[in-house]
Write an enzyme that holds these catalytic residues in place. Sequence first.
Site, mmCIF file in Angstrom:
data_model
loop_
_atom_site.group_PDB
_atom_site.id
_atom_site.type_symbol
_atom_site.label_atom_id
_atom_site.label_comp_id
_atom_site.label_asym_id
_atom_site.label_seq_id
_atom_site.Cartn_x
_atom_site.Cartn_y
_atom_site.Cartn_z
ATOM 1 N N ASP A 245 1.765 -5.896 10.911
ATOM 2 C CA ASP A 245 2.265 -6.189 9.695
ATOM 3 C C ASP A 245 1.689 -7.169 8.843
ATOM 4 O O ASP A 245 1.783 -8.296 9.251
ATOM 5 C CB ASP A 245 3.936 -6.468 10.052
ATOM 6 N N LYS B 11 3.552 -8.112 -0.726
ATOM 7 C CA LYS B 11 3.425 -9.680 -1.379
ATOM 8 C C LYS B 11 1.960 -9.378 -2.240
ATOM 9 O O LYS B 11 2.079 -8.853 -3.321
ATOM 10 C CB LYS B 11 3.405 -10.558 -0.434
ATOM 11 N N TYR C 144 9.063 -11.562 11.570
ATOM 12 C CA TYR C 144 10.048 -11.095 10.676
ATOM 13 C C TYR C 144 9.218 -9.815 10.090
ATOM 14 O O TYR C 144 8.027 -9.982 9.617
ATOM 15 C CB TYR C 144 10.250 -11.866 9.572
HETATM 16 C C1 LIG Z 1 7.976 -10.604 3.366
HETATM 17 C C2 LIG Z 1 7.770 -9.896 4.635
HETATM 18 C C3 LIG Z 1 8.278 -8.464 4.995
HETATM 19 C C4 LIG Z 1 9.212 -8.231 3.826
HETATM 20 O O1 LIG Z 1 8.912 -7.736 2.855
HETATM 21 P P1 LIG Z 1 9.784 -7.747 1.687
HETATM 22 O O2 LIG Z 1 8.802 -7.237 0.225
HETATM 23 O O3 LIG Z 1 10.580 -8.820 1.285
HETATM 24 O O4 LIG Z 1 10.769 -6.429 1.842
HETATM 25 C C5 LIG Z 1 8.066 -7.750 6.012
HETATM 26 N N1 LIG Z 1 7.060 -8.246 6.911
HETATM 27 C C6 LIG Z 1 6.235 -9.566 6.672
HETATM 28 C C7 LIG Z 1 5.439 -9.982 7.540
HETATM 29 C C8 LIG Z 1 6.673 -10.341 5.680
HETATM 30 O O5 LIG Z 1 6.356 -11.713 5.262
#
Ligand SMILES: *Cc1c(COP(=O)(O)O)cnc(C)c1O
Length: 433
Positions: free
Chosen positions: A242, A270, A147
């Site tokens: 990511d 995060k 994701y």
């Molecule tokens: C949470 C997450 C996102 C999205 O971040 P948001 O702050 O919710 O937009 C993208 N990539 C990864 C790996 C994530 O865990």
Amino acid sequence: MNDISRERSAKLFEKAQQLFPGGVNSPVRAFKSVYGTPLFIERGDGCYLWDADGNKFIDYCCSWGPLILGHNHPAVRQRVEETLVKGMSFGAPTALENELAELILNNNKKIEKIRFVSSGTEAVMSALRLARGYTKRDKIIKFDGCYHGHSDSMLVKAGSGLVTFGETSSAGVPASFADETIVVSLNDKLAIEEAFRQFPGQIAAIIIEGVPANNGLLLQDREYIHFLRNITEENGSLLIFDEVITGFRLGFEGAAGYYDVNPDIITYGKIIGGGMPVGAYGASREIMSNISPDGPVYQAGTLSGNPVAMAAGIGQLSELLGRGFYDQLNSKAAKFVEDIRDYISEKGYKLRILSVGSIFWFAFADHDIKKAEEIEPSSMESFKAFHRELLNRGVYLGPSGYEVGFISAAHTPEVLENTKSIIFDSLDAIQPI
Ligand SMILES: *Cc1c(COP(=O)(O)O)cnc(C)c1O
């Protein structure tokens, strides 16, 4: 065992359903995959949460990862309070942005320059644009089971076949966008090689989560990660890590440090914001020189580098740099996981607990899981029952069996001991065999 009282949460949810689609501002919060109405949270402190009905929980969701120090950490709160009284946004540079950037760049050798944004989604969206602008290519390879937020080109899922153009996984995403995203299975070298054969000179980047942790915890072989590094290099493509979850979680250098790999672009979110909305992307000076106003790749943000958010990030990341922080957190988590694993095997229950660093995941299966398609949808029924038993005993996990759990520095060994016995009782109650 009786269900906990959710009277006030249920009332609030009823009202919320008149105000928001599904009663929430982010879909998984709606408790669609578990029992009962969502709990409305009133406050958090350390490793604990309290809901509107006064129920207290040990929290293993930790706001989906950001709260590596637990809730309401004094060092974070103090930085925020000091900043707050001076005004909340200026739309002009502040010294706090420099301070957070220096804190990161001085201690994370995987990137040389950084740009702050306001969410993980925005960080990924910008990283993809940068990769495309830098390579002058359009296609992106993404993995089924990773994701990357909700930007259009990432809302794609695998079609059938080894190498497929994505099919949109959300209404409202034009098929022509999905055509620029190639979706392959994790842990599969052949599929990647085939993609580079089919689209020579067209692939801007491979994007992968540092450790895929949004669709279960899909631990990849170290050697596979290095394979991705090599094949992108050989083909003039970029490797994007990511690290919105893994950044500052597996260590201060995240999964890139953990695997000893040098991705071309890294995204953060995060943890970086200490509980405030912050995302970031970083790369070498050379690659970052393509970002506006230095270069032709446009990217901007009204609230980017917001002073209050920067202060929270500084407060949190400073703590993470304390001596032995990660060793302590990770060894505490390792023992927790090990003890649960022993209990599971002693009882012969059909589930596994997978983990890396302070991230863990319960898989109701007795086979290895490294790819999204290896997760049986039917196993989520067991999670649903487990979730209910845990909540009733005062342990809060994210309300979906595809979501991982997080251990924070605020989870003391005593709390972890207590949690283990609650987990054992809950497993005994559902008997997953
Ligand atoms: C949470 C997450 C996102 C999205 O971040 P948001 O702050 O919710 O937009 C993208 N990539 C990864 C790996 C994530 O865990």
